[in-house]
Design an enzyme around this catalytic site. Structure first.
Site, PDB file in Angstrom:
ATOM      1  N   THR A 210       0.870  -1.183   0.000  1.00  0.00           N
ATOM      2  CA  THR A 210       0.000   0.000   0.000  1.00  0.00           C
ATOM      3  C   THR A 210       0.905   1.231   0.000  1.00  0.00           C
ATOM      4  OG1 THR A 210      -0.225  -0.208   2.416  1.00  0.00           O
ATOM      5  CG2 THR A 210      -2.015  -1.090   1.056  1.00  0.00           C
TER       6      THR A 210
ATOM      7  N   LYS B 149       4.005  -6.943   4.192  1.00  0.00           N
ATOM      8  CA  LYS B 149       3.795  -5.539   3.865  1.00  0.00           C
ATOM      9  C   LYS B 149       3.493  -4.801   5.149  1.00  0.00           C
ATOM     10  CE  LYS B 149       0.508  -3.382   3.341  1.00  0.00           C
ATOM     11  NZ  LYS B 149      -0.139  -2.329   4.217  1.00  0.00           N
TER      12      LYS B 149
ATOM     13  N   THR C  18       2.465  -8.483  12.362  1.00  0.00           N
ATOM     14  CA  THR C  18       2.557  -7.254  11.601  1.00  0.00           C
ATOM     15  C   THR C  18       1.291  -7.012  10.812  1.00  0.00           C
ATOM     16  OG1 THR C  18       3.820  -6.082   9.952  1.00  0.00           O
ATOM     17  CG2 THR C  18       3.599  -8.422   9.643  1.00  0.00           C
TER      18      THR C  18
ATOM     19  N   GLU D  45       6.159   4.860   7.222  1.00  0.00           N
ATOM     20  CA  GLU D  45       5.701   5.987   6.402  1.00  0.00           C
ATOM     21  C   GLU D  45       6.507   7.254   6.716  1.00  0.00           C
ATOM     22  OE1 GLU D  45       1.089   4.640   5.615  1.00  0.00           O
ATOM     23  OE2 GLU D  45       1.545   5.918   7.328  1.00  0.00           O
TER      24      GLU D  45
ATOM     25  N   ASN E 260      -0.432  10.631   5.834  1.00  0.00           N
ATOM     26  CA  ASN E 260      -1.659  10.205   6.508  1.00  0.00           C
ATOM     27  C   ASN E 260      -2.748  11.266   6.497  1.00  0.00           C
ATOM     28  OD1 ASN E 260      -1.388   7.383   7.801  1.00  0.00           O
ATOM     29  ND2 ASN E 260       0.608   8.350   8.070  1.00  0.00           N
TER      30      ASN E 260
END
Length: 407
Positions: free
Chosen positions: A153, A179, A190, A276, A402
């Site tokens: 993603t 991922k 995870t 991120e 985000n």
């Protein structure tokens, strides 16, 4: 034991594929398939979040009740979480459709999803993706990489690894892909991780290995303190290596657990390092703790500290934030008996000891903190237990990513 090339197709009898289905985005792979030639014993751990996505509920039932598992279908883009009865029906339909295409029972198909919460899955596109993946599946290394790319993603790189070991005189292979980049604060595993192996191991011993492993691998990472609704860690074992079945603890079980830990800790590090907006992997190692649980709690408290993560991003040797995070962890210790170090590829710097700051160079510390991998070493001087946790720095980009994730 040695690391080899590949991921989920490295072990004997496993095939995979990644396909474009436009589940949410165009021009990228978003449906992955893992398939075993032979029926597999399966074990898994799942999110502890009370709000569980439909695929989590489906997989928990299949892992616990189905006599065997033979395939996994995964989509990215939409999480199929908070989607009510329709979400569960989507899982059932995915498994039914995949089973028909692959010639296996619906009860042998696991399902996973990752992406935006609250949106219904477009089943026509999922059908198309499964059909494409089933037609394209193969046991090549490229097929494994295609599957790893399809589950991404906000990840910036695909994450996969494989390893060979010897068990009972036979070569046994384990391969995995995962991922995760945001909403990472697992209390079981995870975001998504899938490991395939040709090891011959009983379901009970596989479950025991998986349950023990996550405590020091995926449970020791955090990107942002948010435990996902979709966390899923699945291990499929088809027994095709031909080793004597592992049914009890002993040398063979230990060898399997060692190989599993090799994969999971490295996959966990990959997730933390690809957080991120991250610019650095942030590792905290606690040694000399009174208990194993204290070591885990202390290490994870530091990598979860937003202030410490921000300091790492700024290459600021603000050790007070580290000591503070240790102090509110819940573990009991004497601050005057703690030693703190920054360490990197070029050595380490003693920054705190005997209750005071050490005489160190701020410039040298800043240089060390500018590396791609930053480690804090904490010596509690209270016992012989240790643990390591992995996180990442907190950058401006985390908020940017985000702030507009849905739009």
């Amino acid at each position: 034991m040695k690391q080899i090339e590949g991921g989920v197709t490295a072990a004997k009898g496993f095939e995979a594929a990644g396909a474009e289905a436009e589940v949410k985005y165009k021009g990228r792979k978003d449906v992955a398939l893992i398939m075993s030639e032979a029926p597999c014993r399966a074990a898994g751990t799942f999110t502890t979040n009370v709000v569980k996505a439909a695929p989590v509920l489906w997989d928990k039932e299949v892992v616990e009740a189905s006599p065997y598992v033979q395939a996994v279908v995964i989509n990215s883009g939409i999480a199929n979480a908070c989607t009510g009865k329709q979400g569960m029906e989507c899982c059932r339909e995915e498994a039914r459709w995949a089973g028909e295409l692959l010639g296996i029972p619906q009860s042998a198909v696991l399902v996973a999803s990752t992406g935006e919460i609250g949106r219904q899955i477009p089943m026509d596109r999922i059908h198309e993706g499964i059909e494409k993946a089933a037609a394209a599946k193969s046991g090549t290394l490229q097929a494994g990489l295609d599957a790893a790319q399809a589950i991404m993603t906000t990840d910036t790189v695909p994450k996969q690894i494989a390893v060979e070991t010897t068990i009972g005189g036979k070569t046994v292979t384990l391969g995995g892909m995962c991922k995760g980049s945001g909403m990472i604060h697992p209390n079981m595993c995870t975001m998504l991780c899938f490991i395939t192996t040709d090891a011959n191991i009983s379901k009970d011993m596989l479950k025991k290995a998986v349950s023990a492993d996550v405590k020091d691998s995926f449970n020791m990472i955090s990107v942002d303190g948010d435990t996902s609704t979709n966390d899923t860690f699945l291990v499929l074992a088809n027994g095709m290596a031909g080793n004597p079945e592992i049914t009890t603890e002993g040398a063979d079980f230990d060898a399997f657990c060692q190989a599993l830990a090799f994969l999971t800790t490295r996959l966990a590090r990959m997730i933390a390092g690809d957080g991120e907006g991250a610019t650095a992997l942030f590792e905290t190692k606690v040694v000399g703790a009174a208990t194993k649980e204290d070591a885990r709690v202390l290490a994870k408290s530091v990598i979860c500290s937003s202030l410490t993560k921000a300091a790492i991003f700024g290459h600021d040797a603000n050790w007070g934030r580290i000591l503070c995070a240790l102090g509110y962890s819940g573990a009991d210790f004497d601050p005057d008996n703690v030693d703190l170090y920054f360490q990197g590829k070029n050595g380490k710097i003693h920054i705190f000891g005997n209750g005071n700051a050490c005489d160190y160079s701020e410039e040298e510390a800043s240089q060390l903190l500018s590396q791609k991998e930053v480690c804090v070493l904490v010596d509690m001087h209270m016992g012989n237990e240790e643990a390591t946790a992995w996180g990442c720095d907190l950058s401006y980009d985390y908020v940017r990513i985000n702030a507009d994730y849905r739009s």
